[in-house]
Design a protein around this motif. Structure first.
Motif, PDB file in Angstrom:
ATOM      1  N   UNK A 192       0.846  -1.187   0.000  1.00 21.88           N
ATOM      2  CA  UNK A 192       0.000   0.000   0.000  1.00 21.88           C
ATOM      3  C   UNK A 192       0.882   1.237   0.000  1.00 21.88           C
ATOM      4  N   UNK A 193       0.585   2.157  -0.891  1.00 20.41           N
ATOM      5  CA  UNK A 193       1.297   3.433  -0.944  1.00 20.41           C
ATOM      6  C   UNK A 193       0.403   4.486  -0.300  1.00 20.41           C
ATOM      7  N   UNK A 194       0.858   5.054   0.805  1.00 18.49           N
ATOM      8  CA  UNK A 194       0.053   6.012   1.554  1.00 18.49           C
ATOM      9  C   UNK A 194       0.324   7.466   1.184  1.00 18.49           C
ATOM     10  N   UNK A 195       1.257   7.700   0.296  1.00 18.87           N
ATOM     11  CA  UNK A 195       1.576   9.077  -0.077  1.00 18.87           C
ATOM     12  C   UNK A 195       0.502   9.697  -0.944  1.00 18.87           C
ATOM     13  N   UNK A 196       0.775  10.907  -1.368  1.00 18.18           N
ATOM     14  CA  UNK A 196      -0.144  11.612  -2.256  1.00 18.18           C
ATOM     15  C   UNK A 196       0.414  11.576  -3.666  1.00 18.18           C
ATOM     16  N   UNK A 197      -0.371  11.349  -4.669  1.00 15.41           N
ATOM     17  CA  UNK A 197      -1.814  11.141  -4.623  1.00 15.41           C
ATOM     18  C   UNK A 197      -2.161   9.736  -4.140  1.00 15.41           C
ATOM     19  N   UNK A 198      -3.392   9.548  -3.735  1.00 10.33           N
ATOM     20  CA  UNK A 198      -3.859   8.264  -3.225  1.00 10.33           C
ATOM     21  C   UNK A 198      -4.163   7.330  -4.398  1.00 10.33           C
ATOM     22  N   UNK A 199      -3.112   6.835  -4.999  1.00 11.25           N
ATOM     23  CA  UNK A 199      -3.225   6.063  -6.231  1.00 11.25           C
ATOM     24  C   UNK A 199      -3.870   4.701  -6.055  1.00 11.25           C
ATOM     25  N   UNK A 200      -3.497   4.010  -5.017  1.00  8.89           N
ATOM     26  CA  UNK A 200      -3.895   2.619  -4.913  1.00  8.89           C
ATOM     27  C   UNK A 200      -5.365   2.447  -4.577  1.00  8.89           C
ATOM     28  N   UNK A 201      -5.970   3.434  -3.950  1.00  5.03           N
ATOM     29  CA  UNK A 201      -7.400   3.372  -3.694  1.00  5.03           C
ATOM     30  C   UNK A 201      -8.160   3.309  -5.022  1.00  5.03           C
ATOM     31  N   UNK A 202      -7.650   3.989  -6.035  1.00  3.23           N
ATOM     32  CA  UNK A 202      -8.280   3.990  -7.353  1.00  3.23           C
ATOM     33  C   UNK A 202      -8.407   2.581  -7.924  1.00  3.23           C
ATOM     34  N   UNK A 203      -7.446   1.730  -7.603  1.00  4.18           N
ATOM     35  CA  UNK A 203      -7.449   0.378  -8.144  1.00  4.18           C
ATOM     36  C   UNK A 203      -8.643  -0.432  -7.649  1.00  4.18           C
ATOM     37  N   UNK A 204      -9.195  -0.053  -6.496  1.00  6.93           N
ATOM     38  CA  UNK A 204     -10.286  -0.828  -5.903  1.00  6.93           C
ATOM     39  C   UNK A 204     -11.649  -0.159  -6.009  1.00  6.93           C
ATOM     40  N   UNK A 205     -11.700   1.162  -5.957  1.00  8.71           N
ATOM     41  CA  UNK A 205     -12.981   1.877  -5.902  1.00  8.71           C
ATOM     42  C   UNK A 205     -13.934   1.490  -7.021  1.00  8.71           C
ATOM     43  N   UNK A 206     -13.550   1.745  -8.227  1.00 13.00           N
ATOM     44  CA  UNK A 206     -14.439   1.525  -9.363  1.00 13.00           C
ATOM     45  C   UNK A 206     -14.745   0.039  -9.590  1.00 13.00           C
ATOM     46  N   UNK A 207     -13.742  -0.841  -9.607  1.00  7.35           N
ATOM     47  CA  UNK A 207     -14.065  -2.258  -9.825  1.00  7.35           C
ATOM     48  C   UNK A 207     -15.006  -2.844  -8.779  1.00  7.35           C
TER      49      UNK A 207
END
Length: 191
Positions: free
Chosen positions: A100-115
């Motif tokens: 998990x990458x906690x820095x900005x931007x919050x990239x990894x959340x994008x991988x899960x939100x839409x799918x």
């Protein structure tokens, strides 16, 4: 731990268990009969949960007829196949470390939100959700590895390496064509 179910009246019922509410007993009670079980947290090869297992190979029977999404390290390695053997319809998770990458931007959340939204609300198959998650991690890897605008980010190497690891470790057990049908049929096969 988030447990949700689609009911015939087209309402989405969400039960959110976190902190002290996320006991093994509560997870067993609310998992049984749920269409979708989403877990975000620590995991190991045979369990979801850090110090105290919330779900493991001993109580995987409560996952019967559910689609399980485990955003956690290692849990798809042993728990995924056991959940399928105990009657879960699909288990989408990670068979190795999840970085998990906690820095900005919050990239990894994008991988899960839409799918995951598509899986729950719009009848996207579990396999399609896996493909979308993997595709997003591939895009992040490519962007931070090869695009000069992004590869100069101070954490670029960490970002693309983590995305690469996550993409390779995202797996699915069980019926990859399974969909959640919000029209009242609950779970059905994609034709």
């Amino acid at each position: 731990m988030v447990i949700s179910a689609i009911y015939p009246d087209k309402n989405l019922k969400i039960i959110d268990l976190y902190g002290r509410k996320a006991s093994r007993e509560a997870v067993e009670v609310y998992s049984s009969g749920s269409d979708v079980i989403l877990y975000f947290g620590h995991g190991a090869e045979d369990r979801l949960g850090a110090d105290v297992p919330l779900l493991d190979i001993l109580n995987a029977r409560c996952l019967e007829n559910s689609v399980v999404v485990a955003v956690s390290c290692h849990s798809a390695r042993a728990l995924g196949p056991e959940a399928i053997a105990q009657g879960a319809r699909a288990f989408l998770g990670f068979d190795d470390i999840l970085t998990v990458y906690f820095g900005q931007p919050s990239l990894f959340l994008q991988a899960f939100e839409e799918p995951l939204a598509q899986l729950i609300l719009n009848e996207t198959s579990a396999g399609d959700a896996q493909s979308q998650i993997r595709e997003t991690f591939q895009q992040i890897e490519d962007l931070y590895r090869t695009n000069p605008e992004y590869s100069s980010h101070p954490d670029a190497t960490i970002i693309w390496m983590a995305a690469h690891i996550n993409r390779k470790n995202c797996v699915i057990e069980g019926d990859r064509w399974l969909t959640i049908n919000s029209t009242g049929d609950n779970i059905r096969e994609k034709k």
